[in-house]
Structures are given as structure tokens and as C-alpha cells.
Design a protein around this motif. Sequence first.
Motif, PDB file in Angstrom:
ATOM      1  N   VAL A 253       0.875  -1.192  -0.007  1.00 57.46           N
ATOM      2  CA  VAL A 253       0.016   0.150  -0.021  1.00 57.46           C
ATOM      3  C   VAL A 253       0.849   1.365  -0.093  1.00 57.46           C
ATOM      4  N   PRO A 254       2.004   1.372   1.234  1.00 56.96           N
ATOM      5  CA  PRO A 254       2.537   2.670   0.794  1.00 56.96           C
ATOM      6  C   PRO A 254       3.557   2.537  -0.367  1.00 56.96           C
ATOM      7  N   ILE A 255       3.844   1.433  -1.004  1.00 59.48           N
ATOM      8  CA  ILE A 255       4.752   1.512  -1.970  1.00 59.48           C
ATOM      9  C   ILE A 255       3.954   2.050  -3.357  1.00 59.48           C
ATOM     10  N   SER A 256       2.979   1.554  -3.299  1.00 56.60           N
ATOM     11  CA  SER A 256       1.809   1.972  -4.359  1.00 56.60           C
ATOM     12  C   SER A 256       1.595   3.461  -4.546  1.00 56.60           C
ATOM     13  N   LEU A 257       1.280   4.024  -2.886  1.00 54.74           N
ATOM     14  CA  LEU A 257       0.831   5.314  -2.862  1.00 54.74           C
ATOM     15  C   LEU A 257       2.017   6.251  -3.414  1.00 54.74           C
ATOM     16  N   GLY A 258       3.360   5.829  -2.871  1.00 50.47           N
ATOM     17  CA  GLY A 258       4.523   6.457  -3.366  1.00 50.47           C
ATOM     18  C   GLY A 258       4.692   6.568  -4.699  1.00 50.47           C
ATOM     19  N   LEU A 259       4.454   5.680  -5.474  1.00 51.29           N
ATOM     20  CA  LEU A 259       4.813   5.371  -6.825  1.00 51.29           C
ATOM     21  C   LEU A 259       3.620   6.358  -7.694  1.00 51.29           C
ATOM     22  N   ILE A 260       2.348   6.313  -7.177  1.00 49.71           N
ATOM     23  CA  ILE A 260       1.325   7.202  -7.928  1.00 49.71           C
ATOM     24  C   ILE A 260       1.547   8.629  -7.551  1.00 49.71           C
ATOM     25  N   ALA A 261       1.902   9.126  -6.363  1.00 47.16           N
ATOM     26  CA  ALA A 261       2.162  10.277  -6.002  1.00 47.16           C
ATOM     27  C   ALA A 261       3.370  10.893  -6.909  1.00 47.16           C
ATOM     28  N   ALA A 262       4.501  10.183  -6.893  1.00 46.45           N
ATOM     29  CA  ALA A 262       5.648  10.563  -7.820  1.00 46.45           C
ATOM     30  C   ALA A 262       5.175  10.695  -9.184  1.00 46.45           C
ATOM     31  N   TYR A 263       4.438   9.852  -9.624  1.00 45.37           N
ATOM     32  CA  TYR A 263       4.041   9.861 -11.272  1.00 45.37           C
ATOM     33  C   TYR A 263       3.364  11.000 -11.538  1.00 45.37           C
ATOM     34  N   ILE A 264       2.242  11.092 -10.670  1.00 43.05           N
ATOM     35  CA  ILE A 264       1.173  12.437 -10.852  1.00 43.05           C
ATOM     36  C   ILE A 264       1.933  13.676 -10.706  1.00 43.05           C
ATOM     37  N   GLY A 265       2.800  13.769  -9.670  1.00 40.48           N
ATOM     38  CA  GLY A 265       3.540  15.132  -9.459  1.00 40.48           C
ATOM     39  C   GLY A 265       4.385  15.267 -10.600  1.00 40.48           C
ATOM     40  N   SER A 266       4.999  14.145 -11.262  1.00 38.96           N
ATOM     41  CA  SER A 266       5.813  14.438 -12.309  1.00 38.96           C
ATOM     42  C   SER A 266       5.249  15.016 -13.595  1.00 38.96           C
ATOM     43  N   LEU A 267       3.948  14.202 -13.658  1.00 42.15           N
ATOM     44  CA  LEU A 267       2.846  14.528 -14.927  1.00 42.15           C
ATOM     45  C   LEU A 267       2.779  16.279 -14.757  1.00 42.15           C
ATOM     46  N   GLY A 453       3.242  29.679  -3.207  1.00 44.58           N
ATOM     47  CA  GLY A 453       2.457  29.388  -4.376  1.00 44.58           C
ATOM     48  C   GLY A 453       2.139  28.019  -4.270  1.00 44.58           C
ATOM     49  N   ILE A 454       0.990  27.496  -5.254  1.00 47.31           N
ATOM     50  CA  ILE A 454       0.512  26.181  -5.333  1.00 47.31           C
ATOM     51  C   ILE A 454       1.522  25.383  -5.677  1.00 47.31           C
ATOM     52  N   ALA A 455       2.356  25.770  -6.469  1.00 46.95           N
ATOM     53  CA  ALA A 455       3.521  24.612  -7.081  1.00 46.95           C
ATOM     54  C   ALA A 455       4.378  24.461  -5.867  1.00 46.95           C
ATOM     55  N   ASP A 456       4.943  25.350  -5.185  1.00 39.69           N
ATOM     56  CA  ASP A 456       5.808  24.882  -3.864  1.00 39.69           C
ATOM     57  C   ASP A 456       5.002  24.156  -2.898  1.00 39.69           C
ATOM     58  N   SER A 457       3.856  24.348  -2.571  1.00 42.60           N
ATOM     59  CA  SER A 457       2.898  23.791  -1.617  1.00 42.60           C
ATOM     60  C   SER A 457       2.712  22.520  -2.092  1.00 42.60           C
ATOM     61  N   LEU A 458       2.647  22.127  -3.359  1.00 44.09           N
ATOM     62  CA  LEU A 458       2.250  20.562  -3.903  1.00 44.09           C
ATOM     63  C   LEU A 458       3.805  19.745  -4.130  1.00 44.09           C
ATOM     64  N   GLN A 459       4.660  20.796  -4.324  1.00 42.70           N
ATOM     65  CA  GLN A 459       6.124  19.961  -4.177  1.00 42.70           C
ATOM     66  C   GLN A 459       6.538  19.450  -2.775  1.00 42.70           C
ATOM     67  N   SER A 463       6.894  15.358  -2.427  1.00 50.92           N
ATOM     68  CA  SER A 463       8.116  15.258  -1.948  1.00 50.92           C
ATOM     69  C   SER A 463       8.081  14.242  -0.565  1.00 50.92           C
ATOM     70  N   ILE A 464       7.125  14.544   0.355  1.00 51.32           N
ATOM     71  CA  ILE A 464       7.131  13.819   1.445  1.00 51.32           C
ATOM     72  C   ILE A 464       6.692  12.588   1.228  1.00 51.32           C
ATOM     73  N   LEU A 465       5.382  12.443   0.324  1.00 50.73           N
ATOM     74  CA  LEU A 465       5.061  11.283  -0.067  1.00 50.73           C
ATOM     75  C   LEU A 465       6.272  10.301  -0.997  1.00 50.73           C
ATOM     76  N   VAL A 466       6.983  10.965  -1.600  1.00 48.31           N
ATOM     77  CA  VAL A 466       7.971  10.178  -2.217  1.00 48.31           C
ATOM     78  C   VAL A 466       9.141   9.633  -1.568  1.00 48.31           C
ATOM     79  N   VAL A 467       9.634  10.577  -0.585  1.00 51.44           N
ATOM     80  CA  VAL A 467      10.860  10.107   0.290  1.00 51.44           C
ATOM     81  C   VAL A 467      10.502   9.337   1.331  1.00 51.44           C
ATOM     82  N   SER A 468       9.221   9.302   1.642  1.00 50.76           N
ATOM     83  CA  SER A 468       8.689   8.541   2.947  1.00 50.76           C
ATOM     84  C   SER A 468       8.443   7.266   2.691  1.00 50.76           C
TER      85      SER A 468
END
Length: 800
Positions: A253-267, A453-459, A463-468
Motif C-alpha cells: 500500500v505505501p509502495i503504491s502510494l509513493g509510486l502514484i504520488a511521484a508519477y502524478i506530481g511528475s506529470l 504558491g500552489i506549486a511550492d506547496s504541492l512540491q 516530496s513527503i510522499l516520495v521520500v517516505s
Amino acid sequence: MSETLTADPPRIAETDEIRKCIHCGNSFQPRFEKETFCCSGCRVVYELIQSGGFGSFYELLGRKVLQPAENADPAADQIAELEEAIMEAENSRTDQSAPAKLKLRIGNLSCTACVWLIDHLFRQHRGALKNSADTARSTLTLWWNPGEFDAIAFVKDLHQYGYPASIASDLDDDAPQESRALLTRLGVTAGLAMNTMVFTLPSYLGMETTDDLARLFSMVAFASATIALAVGGSYFFQRAVSALKMRSLHMDVPISLGLIAAYIGSLGGLAFGIEKMLYFDFVAMFAFLMLGGRWLHLRLLERNRRQLWARERDLSATFRLDAEGKRERIPLKKIEVGDRLEIAPGAMIPVNAELQDVSARFHLDWINGEPEPVPYRAGQTIPAGAKNGSIGRVEAISQSAFTGSFLEQLLGSGSADISGDEAKAHPILKYYLSTVILVAIAGATGWMVRGNGIADSLQVFISILVVSCPCALGLALPLLNEMLLSKLKHEGIFIRKNSIWKRLKLIRILAFDKTGTLTEPVKRLSDPEALESLDESALSALRHLTATNHHPAAKALHEEIISRFGLPLEPLSAPIEEVPGNGVASTLEGVTWKLGRRDWACDNSNSKDNHCSLSRDGVAVASFPLTEAIRDGAAQQLRRLAAQGYRLMILSGDPDTARVQFTAKALGIAPERVFSNLSPEDKAEMIQSDAADSTLFVGDGGNDSLAFAAAAASGTPATGIRAIESQADFVFTGRGFHAISHLLDQTKRRNRFVAILFATALTYNICAIGLCLAGLMNPLLAAIIMPLSSIVTTAIAARI
């Protein structure tokens, strides 16, 4: 042949010295000064290897540990099955000039040394063309010239050298295969991860690129990461969705969450040109690392299961006689009421059947723990699961069909449980996941409130979801398990079900069957030195009378003879006559030798005891009192476990209460914790009524199957019977009893290492999330610290 039970307690090894078998490498306690083998089977194989000029086998073997060899001929039904398969392989060729081909399943095929030895044995046979061994699947494929190559002789050679062979079916080859499917995903994801890193690296290194080239690099990285997510990430997505449907959380579950968050953020970063949100390289590399860890986790567990599977006997067929006495080998499921069955020596009665022979004896230890063979006469009903203890075949009429019988349920049971506790919820995970999500939301909200800004807040949120993500644990825990499985295997302990680790943490009660579990499967001589006093002719006669005899007394004598004196120079071929209930006799060079009850074997015997005796022309030569033998180290190990706070108990089907109490007294188990004459239902009920979730049960018979299911965890000494071993969480080899305490010790050690790994991961997460909240995290820094954390945790795991 008969052996009366003496009033002495079971025999215990007189020394605490531990030696390594010079053939298989397993530990054992010596019974006499010059003993260098753990069993007679290992001595036989060692002498065959040395006399055959194959001594290089041990140089190739190195320090690897083999399973102890079995000193027994292949069963008649196994030979019949192989003969049918060999005949079909030779007759089914469309081109009669083409070679015949057959795939075998080989027990104990585990390393290069085994492959080398089998290849040399194969090439000794005329007509042998080619062979191909697969140690991962424990299979051997043969090609030979029909009419020249004696395939059955080669199979018997394999068995004699410790490699029992059976037919490899397509079903065996296909299961289990989860790690093989993962390996394909892993290879594809690895290539895509490398591709993503190559096209991301220029931006990390500050290389100057034109806008068009930078855009092209980003698109290639995007495409590679997308495919990597579809190939590698989908494995975790499917398992995460299944777990959530069952309202459960696990590592996926956390593995999937991190992958999805990183991919959507990258998009989003790609669409809006925000470079610090481009985590495509993380998506691909993270999917690769997590798949690699999962494949590592499954690989050795499946290898253990395959090696056990190859060695085990599948009780699936028997012989049926037609009206003319013609023998036919049939699957057990085809047995009907009234079928005339032929049961080979050592083979099992598959259904309740009426004995047709005048008399015969059967072993019921597999059913009720009774160690002594039981005599039956014509017309009596032999229970299903009894084994023919006579030296010849017997006939019986089936009284029930096999379909729907208890034995069918038993032989068809056993669960795969490959992934084990990877599919179970870990209590820490739900708090971990909730905390990470809340911190990510709070961090993003805090940045918004501060006017960013929204971009910095979203980053910050992404980033928390990715590195954790549990990258370190997803790789380190599988490595920890593989290292531990390999270590236990070296000690002769094979883990079948990975979910055992979670259950072993709760164990406080240790329950044991007696016959074959606390005691050895074969009895021992009370006075082994009696063999040393025999002259050459008496020893040769005794060898001959015990070589093919399935009676416990004969097996004990034969085991001791081989252990002390090795193989005979020239085996004798004189016929042996069995007198049921009394013993066996044979005439060698005009001298009549008898082995059995003293009052039958010896003329005018005045001895008060009736121990198994050897006579020459009616004159007593030697007497061999036998006793049940406690497994090597059992008394010491059980005392140690009791001192550690474990509650010990015996749940035995043996109807002889005095015999069970003798064993318990020798082992130091309190009388009130010892129970005898128990049915399978009684054993299961006692476990369920006495904290089943904290009970480890160890047994080895058909009457233990319900107890296996009732206990939190279960184990069995190696029996070679798949119906029993497939139900246990672990299987241990050798004649010693070190496995239980060693496994429990290693479980505690594993728990300590897991705690260290979690503490290390927690420290990493606190530091990494702190950097995210401060706005200092970026893809380059994430690409550095996440692999670094994995290196640290895997280094810790490798020290177990």
C-alpha cells in the motif's frame, strides 16, 4: 520377528559432542568413537562415491550441506511408475531412429557437485546420450538410445547415490512460479529504469542542453517511467487494491502510494514546466528496487519448496489385480469397493481392506504412533494408512472407495503460502501510512498559509510522499529473509511458509508427537557392542537377513551394521523365508541362520527374555535388546527451552502409556503434561483448548494432520511423504533435535534485526521529511538519500 519392550527408559546419546557428517555436512552426536556419518545412508553413499572414483564430488561440494541420504531401495510402486513412463517415452517416438527423452524429478539435486556426480553416473551406462540438469527446478532431462540404455538401472543408481527419482509432471514444472513471473517484470523494469536515469542525468549534472533537447530528454524519461510503472508498479497496485478490499494494510500500500504520488506530481511538473517536481527517475528506479526485493524474497522460499517437493513421495497410485491375477497400476482415485489390491513391502494401504494372506504384519505408526508392527490374519480389516511390514507382497480386498475417504483429504491437503506475511497487515503500517499522509497534508497546508504558491506547496506534499516510501524496508526485509532462509537451510531446516515468522513470535507452548519425532524413526540397540563380537560368518548372515527386512528390529540392526562396518564386499542372494510373528530364516553354505524371537530362533532356549536373537543351526549366537532412541540432543534442547520459559507437552497416539511416560521422564517433561493414546481429533482438541495461537506442534504422522491445522505453527522431521510435509510450516532433516531451539533462537534474532531496520527507517524518514517541510527536497537530493538509506538498511540485514 518380534521384539519385546524392556522396562528401561529410551536410550539417550551418551555424549554432548557434536560432529559434522563427512558426506552431507549435517550435525550429529556420535554413538561410538569412530563414527563419522550421521546415518547409514550417508556412509553407503560416501563409500559408493569413493569406490566409484568420484572423490572429486566432495571438492566441488565444498562447505555446502546436503540432505542426509536414505539407506533404502526405491519403492515398488515408484519403480512401476518409472517403468511405465520409460516405456511410453520409447514407444511414443514418431521417428524410431530418434532418441528417447524423459524428464525426471530428482530429490536432493541442489548444486554443481550434484550435477557433476549425476552426469558421471549417467555416462557410465551404455546407450546414454545426453542429460540436462536444472537445480532451480530439481529436474533432470535424459536422452538415450532405446534398446541399449537401461533407464531403470540408472534410476536405481541415482537412488543408491542419494538422488531419488520420480516422474516430473507438467504440473510440478509450473508450480510454484511467482518468482519466475516477477523475474520477467524485473528485467523489463530494470532496462526502463536505466533508460530513465540516462536521460535524467544531464539535468542533474548541470549539462547545457537546448530547449528542444531538454524537452526530448524529458519526454523519453516520461515514456520510460510510464512503461516502468505499468510493468513494475502494476504488480504492487493489484496487491494493494486486494488488501484494501479486505480492509487490510501491508507493504504494497505505501509502495503504491509513493509510486502514484511521484508519477502524478511528475506529470504536473512536465505539463507546467516545474523542474523540481520531475520524479520520473524515482518512479522507474523505485519500481525496479521494490520488484527486486520481492523477487529476492520469493526466490529462496520457492527453491526450498522445490527441493522438498522433489524428495517427497507422492502417494498417488497402487496395484490392482484382475480376476486372472494380472497386476495393473492404478491411481488411488480409481479404487472401488471389492478391488483386489497388491501391497508391496513398505507400501501403504490406501483404504480399509480385508487381508487375504494367511498372516502379515503392518506398521501403524503413521496412524496412531504405535512403534511396534501389528500382526494381522486373513479376514481381518487393515486400516487405511497402515504400511506393509512384511518382506513380501500381500493381497487385500478394499472395503471402501478411495474417493471421499479421510486419506484422500489428507493426501490432497497442504497450502502453498509462498508470499506469507507479505500479504498480512503489519500493525505499524497503518500508523506509519496515516502519519505520512497527515504530515504531507499539514506541510502543504502550512506552506499555503505562509503565502507560498500552489506549486511550492504541492512540491512539499509530493516530496513527503516520495521520500517516505518504504524503499529501504522493501529491499532490506526480503534480503533479511533470504539470508535467514539460507542460514537455516545450511542447518538442515527448510522453511515452507514465510508467514511462520509472525506466528513464531507468539509461541509459548511446544507440543510434540512421540514416535518418530522425539524418538528416532528406527530403534537402536541397547548394547551396540554386541555386533563387534560377531565373527565374519555371523555378521554376513545378519547383514543378509536384515538388508530387505522392514521390521523395526531388522531395520535397527541393519542401520547399526552399515554405520559400523559399511557396505558388504559381495551381497548374498540366498532366499529368505519369513515366519510371520516369529522371524526370518535363510540357509547359507549349508548353515541355517535364524533371526527373530528367541524362543523360535534358538532350540531349547532357557532365557527369560525374548529379545530378538540370531542363531546358527538352532544355537544362539547373539541377542539384540532394542529400545526406542531419543533423538540426538533432544533432552538437552528441551531442558534449555524449558529454562527459557516454554511449556513442554507430549501429545502421542501411542497406546502404551508406560512407554510414553518413559520417554517423557528421559526428556524431563512433567507427567501431567504427557498424554498418550490420543486420536487425531483428541490432539487437535487439546491444542485448541490450551492457547492454540501460542502453540508450536511438531509431529510426523497421518494422525498429526488435525493438530497441524489447530496449532499456530507446525513442523515435521523429514518423512519423504508429501501429504505430511506439505502441511507443516517447516521441515528439518537429520537424526538430531537441534532444529526447534535453533529456529526459535533465529526467530528472536530476526525480530531484533527487524526492530533495528524499523528504527533506522524511522530515523531516515524523520530527517527526510524534515528536509521536505523546509522546502529543501528536490529530485536530485531524493535520488541520493533514498539509495543511501537502502544501502544502510541492506547492510544491516546482511549481518543476520
